[in-house]
Design a protein around this motif. Structure first.
Motif, PDB file in Angstrom:
ATOM      1  N   ALA A   6       0.503  -8.186  -2.358  1.00  0.00           N
ATOM      2  CA  ALA A   6       1.490  -9.072  -2.972  1.00  0.00           C
ATOM      3  C   ALA A   6       0.809 -10.242  -3.666  1.00  0.00           C
ATOM      4  CB  ALA A   6       2.475  -9.576  -1.919  1.00  0.00           C
ATOM      5  N   VAL A   7      -0.218 -10.787  -3.036  1.00  0.00           N
ATOM      6  CA  VAL A   7      -0.955 -11.909  -3.612  1.00  0.00           C
ATOM      7  C   VAL A   7      -1.726 -11.456  -4.853  1.00  0.00           C
ATOM      8  CG1 VAL A   7      -2.824 -13.563  -3.175  1.00  0.00           C
ATOM      9  CG2 VAL A   7      -1.118 -13.112  -1.401  1.00  0.00           C
ATOM     10  N   LEU A   8      -2.208 -10.241  -4.822  1.00  0.00           N
ATOM     11  CA  LEU A   8      -3.023  -9.720  -5.920  1.00  0.00           C
ATOM     12  C   LEU A   8      -2.237  -8.773  -6.829  1.00  0.00           C
ATOM     13  CD1 LEU A   8      -6.300  -9.117  -3.919  1.00  0.00           C
ATOM     14  CD2 LEU A   8      -5.828 -10.942  -5.556  1.00  0.00           C
ATOM     15  N   ALA A   9      -0.927  -8.955  -6.896  1.00  0.00           N
ATOM     16  CA  ALA A   9      -0.080  -8.053  -7.683  1.00  0.00           C
ATOM     17  C   ALA A   9      -0.501  -7.995  -9.144  1.00  0.00           C
ATOM     18  CB  ALA A   9       1.377  -8.474  -7.565  1.00  0.00           C
ATOM     19  N   GLU A  10      -0.841  -9.135  -9.728  1.00  0.00           N
ATOM     20  CA  GLU A  10      -1.249  -9.150 -11.139  1.00  0.00           C
ATOM     21  C   GLU A  10      -2.542  -8.371 -11.347  1.00  0.00           C
ATOM     22  OE1 GLU A  10      -2.476 -12.325 -14.601  1.00  0.00           O
ATOM     23  OE2 GLU A  10      -1.197 -13.017 -12.969  1.00  0.00           O
ATOM     24  N   ALA A  11      -3.497  -8.549 -10.450  1.00  0.00           N
ATOM     25  CA  ALA A  11      -4.755  -7.803 -10.554  1.00  0.00           C
ATOM     26  C   ALA A  11      -4.509  -6.315 -10.368  1.00  0.00           C
ATOM     27  CB  ALA A  11      -5.761  -8.311  -9.518  1.00  0.00           C
ATOM     28  N   LEU A  12      -3.642  -5.979  -9.438  1.00  0.00           N
ATOM     29  CA  LEU A  12      -3.320  -4.578  -9.190  1.00  0.00           C
ATOM     30  C   LEU A  12      -2.661  -3.938 -10.408  1.00  0.00           C
ATOM     31  CD1 LEU A  12      -3.484  -2.379  -7.048  1.00  0.00           C
ATOM     32  CD2 LEU A  12      -1.294  -3.176  -6.156  1.00  0.00           C
ATOM     33  N   THR A  13      -1.773  -4.673 -11.051  1.00  0.00           N
ATOM     34  CA  THR A  13      -1.133  -4.181 -12.277  1.00  0.00           C
ATOM     35  C   THR A  13      -2.175  -3.914 -13.354  1.00  0.00           C
ATOM     36  OG1 THR A  13       0.925  -5.338 -11.789  1.00  0.00           O
ATOM     37  CG2 THR A  13       0.538  -4.747 -14.094  1.00  0.00           C
ATOM     38  N   ARG A  14      -3.114  -4.834 -13.519  1.00  0.00           N
ATOM     39  CA  ARG A  14      -4.178  -4.661 -14.508  1.00  0.00           C
ATOM     40  C   ARG A  14      -5.033  -3.437 -14.185  1.00  0.00           C
ATOM     41  NH1 ARG A  14      -4.855  -9.112 -17.819  1.00  0.00           N
ATOM     42  NH2 ARG A  14      -3.858 -11.024 -17.113  1.00  0.00           N
ATOM     43  N   LEU A  15      -5.332  -3.242 -12.917  1.00  0.00           N
ATOM     44  CA  LEU A  15      -6.154  -2.092 -12.517  1.00  0.00           C
ATOM     45  C   LEU A  15      -5.429  -0.779 -12.763  1.00  0.00           C
ATOM     46  CD1 LEU A  15      -7.743  -3.496  -9.259  1.00  0.00           C
ATOM     47  CD2 LEU A  15      -8.930  -2.963 -11.398  1.00  0.00           C
ATOM     48  N   LYS A  16      -4.135  -0.756 -12.491  1.00  0.00           N
ATOM     49  CA  LYS A  16      -3.355   0.461 -12.749  1.00  0.00           C
ATOM     50  C   LYS A  16      -3.309   0.763 -14.244  1.00  0.00           C
ATOM     51  CE  LYS A  16      -0.489   0.300  -8.617  1.00  0.00           C
ATOM     52  NZ  LYS A  16       0.871   0.152  -8.074  1.00  0.00           N
ATOM     53  N   ARG A  17      -3.165  -0.276 -15.046  1.00  0.00           N
ATOM     54  CA  ARG A  17      -3.167  -0.096 -16.499  1.00  0.00           C
ATOM     55  C   ARG A  17      -4.526   0.441 -16.960  1.00  0.00           C
ATOM     56  NH1 ARG A  17      -1.899  -5.233 -18.451  1.00  0.00           N
ATOM     57  NH2 ARG A  17       0.235  -4.770 -17.870  1.00  0.00           N
ATOM     58  N   ALA A  18      -5.596  -0.127 -16.428  1.00  0.00           N
ATOM     59  CA  ALA A  18      -6.945   0.325 -16.795  1.00  0.00           C
ATOM     60  C   ALA A  18      -7.155   1.776 -16.372  1.00  0.00           C
ATOM     61  CB  ALA A  18      -7.997  -0.574 -16.152  1.00  0.00           C
ATOM     62  N   HIS A  19      -6.617   2.134 -15.227  1.00  0.00           N
ATOM     63  CA  HIS A  19      -6.726   3.509 -14.738  1.00  0.00           C
ATOM     64  C   HIS A  19      -6.100   4.474 -15.740  1.00  0.00           C
ATOM     65  CE1 HIS A  19      -5.510   6.969 -12.165  1.00  0.00           C
ATOM     66  NE2 HIS A  19      -6.708   6.760 -11.649  1.00  0.00           N
ATOM     67  N   GLY A  20      -4.907   4.133 -16.214  1.00  0.00           N
ATOM     68  CA  GLY A  20      -4.237   4.963 -17.204  1.00  0.00           C
ATOM     69  C   GLY A  20      -4.989   5.012 -18.521  1.00  0.00           C
ATOM     70  N   GLN A  21      -5.497   3.857 -18.941  1.00  0.00           N
ATOM     71  CA  GLN A  21      -6.267   3.809 -20.186  1.00  0.00           C
ATOM     72  C   GLN A  21      -7.529   4.650 -20.086  1.00  0.00           C
ATOM     73  OE1 GLN A  21      -6.563  -0.515 -20.315  1.00  0.00           O
ATOM     74  NE2 GLN A  21      -5.539  -0.502 -22.315  1.00  0.00           N
ATOM     75  N   LEU A  22      -8.188   4.603 -18.947  1.00  0.00           N
ATOM     76  CA  LEU A  22      -9.414   5.375 -18.769  1.00  0.00           C
ATOM     77  C   LEU A  22      -9.119   6.869 -18.837  1.00  0.00           C
ATOM     78  CD1 LEU A  22     -12.426   5.418 -18.319  1.00  0.00           C
ATOM     79  CD2 LEU A  22     -12.004   5.244 -15.858  1.00  0.00           C
TER      80      LEU A  22
END
Length: 89
Positions: A6-22
């Motif tokens: 929950a605290v790192l929700a923004e970072a997690l969102t970015r990582l999920k986006r990067a995962h899809g982009q990769l």
């Protein structure tokens, strides 16, 4: 340092986006896509990963400051955070 989702929700969102982009970049290479398009997308993945890392460092700094304000020992030393920050830069 607490890795609360929950605290790192923004970072997690970015990582999920990067995962899809990769995944997209891999597909582009497998399909023989244009080099410039592949590199543009790869740069976007790299930037997303960097921003996620910096967000995690920022969260750590905030947790350390909050602990100090409560008179507690920070969950991670400033020196360790600095070392992690430099590893990302």
């Amino acid at each position: 340092m607490d890795m609360n989702a929950a605290v790192l929700a923004e970072a997690l969102t970015r990582l999920k986006r990067a995962h899809g982009q990769l995944g997209g970049v891999i597909g582009m290479i497998e399909n023989g896509d244009d080099c410039e398009r592949v590199l543009t997308q790869l740069a976007a993945v790299s930037k997303a990963l960097d921003r996620a890392g910096f967000k995690i460092i920022s969260t750590g700094l905030q947790q350390c400051q909050a602990a100090r304000e409560r008179g507690e020992e920070p969950p991670i030393t400033p020196e360790r955070l600095e070392k992690l920050f430099l590893a990302l830069s």
